[in-house]
Each structure stands twice: as structure tokens, then as C-alpha cells.
Design a protein around this motif. Structure first.
Motif, short mmCIF file in Angstrom:
data_model
loop_
_atom_site.label_atom_id
_atom_site.label_comp_id
_atom_site.label_asym_id
_atom_site.label_seq_id
_atom_site.Cartn_x
_atom_site.Cartn_y
_atom_site.Cartn_z
N ALA A 389 71.46 122.52 9.26
CA ALA A 389 70.71 121.45 8.60
C ALA A 389 69.65 120.88 9.52
CB ALA A 389 71.66 120.33 8.14
N SER A 390 68.73 120.13 8.95
CA SER A 390 67.74 119.36 9.70
C SER A 390 67.62 118.02 9.00
CB SER A 390 66.40 120.09 9.71
OG SER A 390 65.45 119.37 10.46
N MET A 391 67.95 116.94 9.72
CA MET A 391 68.07 115.61 9.10
C MET A 391 67.08 114.62 9.71
SD MET A 391 70.55 115.92 6.92
CE MET A 391 72.07 116.78 6.52
N PRO A 392 66.72 113.58 8.96
CA PRO A 392 65.81 112.56 9.48
C PRO A 392 66.45 111.62 10.50
CG PRO A 392 66.49 112.02 7.26
CD PRO A 392 67.00 113.39 7.52
N SER A 393 67.81 111.59 10.58
CA SER A 393 68.47 110.75 11.55
C SER A 393 69.58 111.53 12.23
CB SER A 393 69.04 109.48 10.92
OG SER A 393 70.25 109.74 10.23
N GLU A 394 69.88 111.17 13.49
CA GLU A 394 70.92 111.87 14.23
C GLU A 394 72.29 111.60 13.63
OE1 GLU A 394 72.24 112.79 18.83
OE2 GLU A 394 71.24 110.89 18.38
N ASP A 395 72.52 110.39 13.15
CA ASP A 395 73.81 110.07 12.53
C ASP A 395 74.08 110.98 11.34
OD1 ASP A 395 74.38 108.11 14.34
OD2 ASP A 395 73.73 106.44 13.07
N GLU A 396 73.04 111.21 10.53
CA GLU A 396 73.21 112.10 9.38
C GLU A 396 73.51 113.53 9.84
OE1 GLU A 396 70.53 110.64 5.72
OE2 GLU A 396 69.38 110.98 7.55
N ALA A 397 72.83 113.95 10.89
CA ALA A 397 73.06 115.30 11.42
C ALA A 397 74.49 115.45 11.93
CB ALA A 397 72.06 115.60 12.53
N LEU A 398 74.96 114.44 12.64
CA LEU A 398 76.33 114.48 13.16
C LEU A 398 77.35 114.47 12.04
CD1 LEU A 398 75.93 112.00 16.16
CD2 LEU A 398 76.34 114.46 16.31
N MET A 399 77.11 113.66 11.01
CA MET A 399 78.02 113.62 9.86
C MET A 399 78.06 114.97 9.16
SD MET A 399 77.24 109.82 8.26
CE MET A 399 78.27 110.17 6.82
N PHE A 400 76.89 115.60 9.05
CA PHE A 400 76.84 116.90 8.39
C PHE A 400 77.60 117.95 9.20
CE2 PHE A 400 75.12 120.91 6.92
CZ PHE A 400 75.00 120.71 5.55
N LEU A 401 77.47 117.89 10.52
CA LEU A 401 78.22 118.81 11.38
C LEU A 401 79.72 118.62 11.20
CD1 LEU A 401 76.10 118.57 14.65
CD2 LEU A 401 76.43 120.63 13.27
N ALA A 402 80.16 117.38 11.14
CA ALA A 402 81.58 117.10 10.97
C ALA A 402 82.09 117.61 9.62
CB ALA A 402 81.84 115.59 11.09
N GLU A 403 81.30 117.40 8.57
CA GLU A 403 81.70 117.88 7.24
C GLU A 403 81.74 119.40 7.19
OE1 GLU A 403 82.83 116.17 4.64
OE2 GLU A 403 82.76 114.43 5.95
N THR A 404 80.77 120.03 7.88
CA THR A 404 80.73 121.49 7.91
C THR A 404 81.95 122.06 8.63
OG1 THR A 404 78.31 121.44 7.91
CG2 THR A 404 79.35 123.49 8.59
N GLU A 405 82.35 121.41 9.73
CA GLU A 405 83.54 121.85 10.46
C GLU A 405 84.77 121.80 9.57
OE1 GLU A 405 83.57 121.20 15.13
OE2 GLU A 405 83.08 119.34 14.08
N LYS A 406 84.87 120.77 8.73
CA LYS A 406 86.01 120.64 7.84
C LYS A 406 86.04 121.77 6.81
CE LYS A 406 86.32 115.57 8.12
NZ LYS A 406 86.17 114.30 7.36
N LYS A 407 84.87 122.23 6.40
CA LYS A 407 84.80 123.28 5.39
C LYS A 407 85.17 124.65 5.96
CE LYS A 407 81.26 121.04 2.52
NZ LYS A 407 79.89 121.16 1.96
#
Length: 462
Positions: A389-407
């Protein structure tokens, strides 16, 4: 006349005794050198290397690329990251480091730190270079990395940036972990990098003793002050590793870094190191110093910095899930005996889950000329990375990484999530990436799995 003859006879006898002693000394000296070489050849743990620190030429090597347990040589990389944090201004030598229960529970050698107390960064440095304190190593690792596992991933990442291709770190202190491996060549590169990249802080390695809580700790490096030109660096020992030593020597305009791993005893290790210095220092170059170990380019530094947690990361208070210590032995067994007698059985070490990671992440290739240039700059650093992903904020990028790890917890179990900042059209974005894939098939296989779970993915080789 008789007296004169008798005196002459005594003189001859004395000369004969002296001659015999000289011959015996020369014979034993040669025997020791031959015996030492034979012992090294017969020792399955042994590895050694001598590098000209001015030119990078290898003057001597034996099993230099064979995997070995680094033991407390590990703390060289811990200190490299501490020095890097100091140089960047993230911490100062006066910064106080909290001691968790996890850190305080580390077995000897240690500084007997207590849960809840604090220790300055400079005290940590002194504790690592002299006492080789395991509790101090864990405390600074938790502070800089947020956890032992995260800091170990940072250590391996930095190793890749420095060209240490055969090194994997799993902890900050070197206590036994079957997956924590290095080589004599990689340790020599790290020794040179410490001198080249952090000359301001490298002087700590020459510290002869350190006083903490009214107790004086001597340096485990027995060659300091005994061999001309030796100015550091580090010793190490566990039963699995044998006796290790990395030495830096600068004398008579020459400069070398030498490595001995797997010695049978501290004394034989030191004697072998002294012999290597004597034999090969004279072959070193007298030319001008030049940078041998390149620092990572800008893109890689950015990616590495993204792995470093912010100051709000909580320090753990409890020890994580652990594995049994099956091969633990203190840094110097004789010196630690009294301490071992006064403590309970060593607490078991944590089983980390982060596998070997690739350090340097370049910007993902796009139509942008700047992105292409940055990618070219970091193309020689090796490894595979996937972007999700590419996000406008680092927090969103980190959240996306965490969700991806869960998947996809299985396919990403060996990967390290990182974010990387870039600008496009005057707007700042944050790439969400997973680092740590060793081959094209691994990276594309991970992407295939993620795409099945409706996660966009792109793999690229560095």
C-alpha cells in the motif's frame, strides 16, 4: 692454574646451560606456533581472519565464511546502533534507559540491574565494552527497538547494509540462540565499520575499567595494554561458540582488524590473536586511510529509520514467551563463578519469530525520475521486498501493515513490516512494505497469497 681451569670450566658449563635454554625456548616457541596452527585446524569451531583496515586486503583467513555463533561479539552491532542513535541525536550519552523485569532477569555477566531503575546511555556503553553486561544490552535494545525481537531485526537489517551477508541476529547480547550466526569475515567488516563510521564513539572500546554502583569492572579484552597498538574491540564466549575475540590494531602507520572465533580457552585464544597480530601487522599497508565499508545510501537510511519506533513505544515489563537455555555459559566462566553461585538458575531466553531480514529498501520504481534514481542508488543492496500500500499518513500505513499480517500470518511470519516516506507532486506519502524475502519465488509467492485475500501486492528485487 687449577683455579683458573675450574673457573673456565664453570664458565663453559654456564654457557652451555644458557645455550640449551635458548634452543629450548626457540624450539618450544616454534612448537607452540605449529601446535597452535594444528590445534586451530583440528578445532571444528575455529575460524579466523586478518584484514588490512586501510585497503580491505585479507592477510590471513581460515574458515572465514563458515557459520559460527558470535556470542558477545553480538554486542558490537548493539553498540553500532547505539552510536548511530547518538550520531543522529535521537539519544544522548545522558539519556536514561529504563530497566524492565525482562532486562533485569538476564543471566551473568551483568551489572545486577534492578527492575524499575534507570541507567544512562554512557553507562550502558561502558557496561557493554568492559563487563559485556547482558542486562544493559537488553535494556538499550528495548529502548531503541521497542522489543528485543524488533531490535534484533534492526541489527540484522544494519548487517545487510554493511555487507554482512552471512549474519543473522536474534538478540542484542549474544546469549545462545541456534539461529544467531555470523562469520569471521562479517565480524571483521563490522569491526572496520565501527572504526570508520563512528570514530567519535569508537574510543569507548579502549576503556580498561568501569565503576558502577561502587563496583569496578575490568575489560574482558586481555590484550588491551599488553599488545602494542591494540585499541579494542570485543570478546565473547558461550559453550557453543568457544572463545571469540575481535581486535583492532593501529601501530607504526599500519592498521588491521583481526578475528578469532572458537578458541578452546581464553588463554589460547589470546595467544593465537597475539601471534596473528605479530605475523600480519607488518604486512599491512602504510598508505592513507580510506573508507572501506560504505554507509547505506539515502533511500536505505530512510527505510531503516522507519523501523525504529517512536519514543512512545512502551518498554516491556514481563519476559516474553521463552525457550530453554541449553548452551548458556557466561562471558568469562572463572570470573563469573562467584556471581553464578549467588543467583538462581538463569531465566530462559525468548524465542523470537523474526527471521533474517533484508536491510535496505529503495523507493518502488515508478514513472518518476526521482524514484528511478533512488532505486538505482540502492540496487546493489540485495534482497526482495513487497509493497502492499501507499498511504497519506504513516499511522494509516502501519495499521494497514498490521491488518495485512493478520490476513496472512504464515506467509509473512519471516518478514518485517516497515514504512518509507516519499514525496510526489508536493504530497508526502508512506509506503507500506514487508522486508525479508530471500528470493524472487518467496516474494512473488507471498504476493500471490495476499492477492487471494484481496490485498494488492508488488514484489521487487533490490
Amino acid at each position: 692454574m687449577g683455579a683458573v681451569v675450574r673457573q673456565t670450566s664453570v664458565g663453559r658449563a654456564g654457557l652451555e646451560r644458557v645455550a640449551i635454554k635458548i634452543l629450548a625456548t626457540l624450539f618450544l616457541s616454534g612448537l607452540l606456533m605449529v601446535g597452535g596452527a594444528a590445534q586451530a585446524a583440528a578445532n571444528a569451531k575455529y575460524a579466523g581472519l586478518v584484514m588490512d583496515a586501510k585497503t580491505g586486503e585479507v592477510l590471513y583467513e581460515s574458515n572465514a565464511d563458515a557459520p559460527r555463533y558470535p556470542a558477545s561479539l553480538t554486542k558490537m552491532m548493539t553498540l553500532y546502533l547505539v552510536f548511530e542513535a547518538l550520531s543522529s541525536g535521537r539519544i544522548s550519552t545522558d539519556t536514561r534507559i529504563p530497566v524492565s523485569r525482562n532486562a533485569a532477569a538476564e543471566p551473568p555477566t551483568n551489572l545486577a540491574l534492578k527492575p524499575g531503575q534507570t541507567i544512562t546511555v554512557e553507562q550502558v556503553i561502558y557496561g557493554l565494552v568492559t563487563r559485556s553486561a547482558n542486562d544493559a544490552a537488553t535494556a538499550i535494545a528495548e529502548y531503541l527497538g521497542g522489543s528485543e525481537a524488533k531490535f534484533a531485526a534492526m541489527m540484522t537489517a544494519k548487517a545487510r547494509q554493511l555487507g554482512m551477508s552471512r549474519t543473522t541476529f536474534k538478540n542484542a547480547h549474544g546469549l545462545p540462540n541456534s539461529q544467531q550466526k555470523s562469520t569471521a569475515r562479517d565480524m571483521a567488516r563490522l569491526g572496520v565499520a565501527l572504526r570508520e563510521h563512528h570514530p567519535r564513539y569508537y574510543k569507548y572500546f579502549s576503556t580498561r575499567s568501569f565503576t558502577f554502583n561502587k563496583r569496578r569492572y575490568g575489560n574482558h579484552n586481555n590484550l588491551l595494554g599488553r599488545i602494542e597498538g591494540v585499541d579494542g574491540i570485543k570478546t565473547g564466549y558461550t559453550r557453543a561458540s568457544g572463545f571469540n575475540l575481535v581486535s583492532s590494531v593501529q601501530a607504526n602507520g599500519r592498521s588491521i582488524v583481526a578475528v578469532v572465533m572458537g578458541g578452546n580457552t581464553a588463554r589460547s585464544r589470546d595467544a593465537h590473536m597475539a601471534d596473528l597480530i605479530k605475523r600480519y601487522l607488518k604486512d599491512g599497508s602504510t598508505g592513507r586511510d580510506r573508507m572501506l565499508i560504505a554507509k547505506a545510501p539515502g533511500g536505505a537510511r530512510t527505510a531503516f529509520a522507519a523501523m525504529i519506533p517512536g519514543s512512545r513505544v512502551p518498554v516491556p515489563t514481563d519476559r516474553p514467551e521463552v525457550e530453554a537455555l541449553t548452551a548458556y555459559a557466561p562471558e568469562e566462566p572463572v570470573q563469573a563463578a562467584a556471581t553464578l553461585a549467588s543467583v538462581s538458575a538463569p531465566a530462559p531466553r525468548p524465542q523470537t519469530t523474526i527471521e533474517e531480514v533484508v536491510a535496505s529498501v529503495d523507493p518502488m520504481p515508478t514513472a518518476s525520475t526521482a524514484d528511478k534514481a533512488a532505486a538505482a542508488q540502492a540496487s546493489d543492496l540485495g534482497g526482495w521486498v513487497i509493497q502492499v500500500a501507499s498511504m497519506p499518513s504513516e499511522d494509516e500505513a502501519l495499521m494497514f501493515l498490521a491488518e495485512t499480517e493478520k490476513k496472512a500470518p504464515t506467509v509473512l511470519a519471516s518478514a518485517v513490516p516497515v514504512t518509507e516516506t516519499f514525496e510526489k507532486g508536493g504530497v508526502t506519502y508512506h509506503r507500506a512494505r514487508f522486508v525479508g524475502f530471500n528470493s524472487k519465488s518467496e516474494a512473488w509467492g507471498a504476493c500471490a497469497t495476499l492477492k487471494k485475500k484481496s490485498v494488492s501486492c508488488y514484489a521487487v528485487q533490490q
